[in-house]
Design a protein around this motif. Structure first.
Motif, PDB file in Angstrom:
ATOM      1  N   GLY A  94       0.844  -1.193   0.000  1.00 27.94           N
ATOM      2  CA  GLY A  94       0.000   0.000   0.000  1.00 27.94           C
ATOM      3  C   GLY A  94       0.876   1.238   0.000  1.00 27.94           C
ATOM      4  O   GLY A  94       2.093   1.153   0.166  1.00 27.94           O
ATOM      5  N   LEU A  95       0.230   2.375  -0.243  1.00 23.46           N
ATOM      6  CA  LEU A  95       0.977   3.628  -0.262  1.00 23.46           C
ATOM      7  C   LEU A  95       0.430   4.542   0.842  1.00 23.46           C
ATOM      8  O   LEU A  95      -0.791   4.699   0.981  1.00 23.46           O
ATOM      9  CB  LEU A  95       0.849   4.311  -1.632  1.00 23.46           C
ATOM     10  N   PHE A  96       1.347   5.148   1.574  1.00 27.51           N
ATOM     11  CA  PHE A  96       0.939   5.952   2.721  1.00 27.51           C
ATOM     12  C   PHE A  96       1.744   7.236   2.773  1.00 27.51           C
ATOM     13  O   PHE A  96       2.728   7.409   2.059  1.00 27.51           O
ATOM     14  CB  PHE A  96       1.142   5.148   4.012  1.00 27.51           C
ATOM     15  N   ARG A  97       1.279   8.137   3.631  1.00 26.69           N
ATOM     16  CA  ARG A  97       1.966   9.414   3.748  1.00 26.69           C
ATOM     17  C   ARG A  97       2.016   9.791   5.212  1.00 26.69           C
ATOM     18  O   ARG A  97       1.042   9.573   5.941  1.00 26.69           O
ATOM     19  CB  ARG A  97       1.209  10.467   2.932  1.00 26.69           C
ATOM     20  N   ARG A  98       3.113  10.369   5.626  1.00 25.90           N
ATOM     21  CA  ARG A  98       3.222  10.860   7.001  1.00 25.90           C
ATOM     22  C   ARG A  98       3.244  12.369   6.999  1.00 25.90           C
ATOM     23  O   ARG A  98       3.904  12.996   6.186  1.00 25.90           O
ATOM     24  CB  ARG A  98       4.487  10.348   7.683  1.00 25.90           C
ATOM     25  N   GLU A  99       2.522  12.935   7.936  1.00 22.43           N
ATOM     26  CA  GLU A  99       2.539  14.389   8.012  1.00 22.43           C
ATOM     27  C   GLU A  99       2.704  14.903   9.417  1.00 22.43           C
ATOM     28  O   GLU A  99       2.229  14.333  10.377  1.00 22.43           O
ATOM     29  CB  GLU A  99       1.272  14.991   7.416  1.00 22.43           C
ATOM     30  N   HIS A 100       3.392  15.998   9.450  1.00 22.95           N
ATOM     31  CA  HIS A 100       3.620  16.786  10.629  1.00 22.95           C
ATOM     32  C   HIS A 100       2.571  17.866  10.677  1.00 22.95           C
ATOM     33  O   HIS A 100       1.737  17.987   9.783  1.00 22.95           O
ATOM     34  CB  HIS A 100       4.977  17.476  10.492  1.00 22.95           C
TER      35      HIS A 100
END
Lengths: 231, 231
Positions: free
Chosen positions: B109-115
DNA sequence: CAGTGGTCTAGACCACATT
DNA sequence: ATGTGGTCTAGACCACTGA
């Protein structure tokens, strides 16, 4: 838990015998506790002298990894260091600051590492003034164009009697500047890997700062990280 | 030196008592030797069961660093994971190969991390089929758009009973693709930091592969490496 | 010389796995 | 019940440091 912080940097801690006596524990148990502190990088021990607190400032924002520092320089194997700009006394406020020096001056030079496949890394090396004096005379660092299998760390350890304990690394990506393109043989504005390393000795003093740019098509930084096993 | 290689992966090694008796050493000395082997990641020990050889393949080209794996995920603190493409069964020959799977299929899967400052990382996560089955039902990984403070490692450890021991990391720099630009909010062809992580458990089995791209203006990878102190 | 940490032996009790 | 590794105690000898 055993020892109540705080201890000032380089302050001598109680000996194994004292703690063993005062805390009512066996010496082996105290040794185990000290061994754990050493593993965590909080103290260092010198046979015949004692146990000392490491200089603070390890602000916890860093991942703490344990491994042979020598291997950080793994790239050193089968690679040569070429002098682009010799190590010389220079004003470098940023480098001096990062090494927590009292002055604005450091010894700094520009170098390149190459494989058989070609140059893969350009490194700016900075060392504190007192250490630089002895180093600036080595051809490996002072003579433009000279190539040798040298490592600054090796010289610090062998000739200057310093025990390098580790390094703080910052890793990021940047665009190749014209200067970098020339040295790394890559295209303008192509991505390069940048790794800054701030080396410290067992007492926690910073002894070297390197700013390294890598040609990513010729070098990948590989690290194996392991969970701390208390077994 | 104590033990003669080779041992097959997961093969049980002689017990402390046996070695102590056969080699004529005290049990504490044998324990110390085992402890060193554990530190070097060559064996793992299970209370009540025994000592086992770690699966091979650690081909030595890697720097071995020791540290809390949890901290590798330090970026996890104060950051959320957003599902871009849910975890699903996929054919991915490369990922399956890197995890030494027998099939060509994995869950990916594709994911994103955010601050708070915005997204700083896009990660493709791949896990072996048998582990993926249980994971693909978690909203944190399966529902597009969902944001959560999840970590795949946490789930593997808590829900799947896996003990992650470490990871092989490869770090390099790349140019931002159009897809990455969109997700990382950076300019086309700007440099991005790429970190591949191949996680393994205490038995040496690969349990997860992540391919991470970072926006370097929002994230720098910091690591403190220490020389292995045998004190 | 006395004190330091590094190494080793010998034996005890515990929690935990397997049988 | 037996065997495993994890922890602790108690004492010994060594090499090295510093006064």
């Amino acid at each position: 838990m055993l020892l109540e912080r705080p201890f000032r940097p380089d302050e001598r801690l109680p000996t194994e015998a004292e703690l063993s006596r005062d805390l009512g524990l066996s010496r082996q148990t105290v040794r185990k506790a000290f061994s754990d502190l050493v593993s965590e990088g909080l103290v260092y021990r010198v046979p015949g002298r004692g146990t000392f607190a490491v200089q603070g400032g390890q602000d916890g924002r860093y991942l703490r990894a344990f491994g042979p520092v020598d291997d950080i320089l793994a790239l050193t194997n089968d690679s040569d260091l070429e002098v682009l700009q010799p190590l010389a006394r220079t004003i470098d406020i940023e480098a001096a600051g990062r090494m927590r020096q009292a002055t604005d001056e450091v010894y700094a030079g520009l170098f390149r590492r190459e494989h058989t496949a070609g140059p893969f890394m350009v490194t700016r090396i900075c060392v504190p003034l007192d250490l630089g004096h002895g180093l600036a005379e080595h051809d490996s660092f002072a003579k433009p164009g000279v190539r040798s299998p040298a490592t600054m760390i090796e010289h610090l350890e062998r000739d200057m009697g310093i025990s390098v304990a580790g390094a703080l690394q910052s890793i990021t990506a940047e665009s190749a500047t014209p200067e970098l393109c020339k040295y790394l043989e890559c295209a303008l504005d192509s991505p390069v890997l940048r790794i800054d390393r701030l080396f410290f000795d067992v007492t926690g003093r910073f002894v070297e700062l390197t700013i390294n740019h890598f040609n990513p098509s010729r070098y990948t930084y590989r690290v194996e990280v392991r969970r701390r096993q208390t077994a």
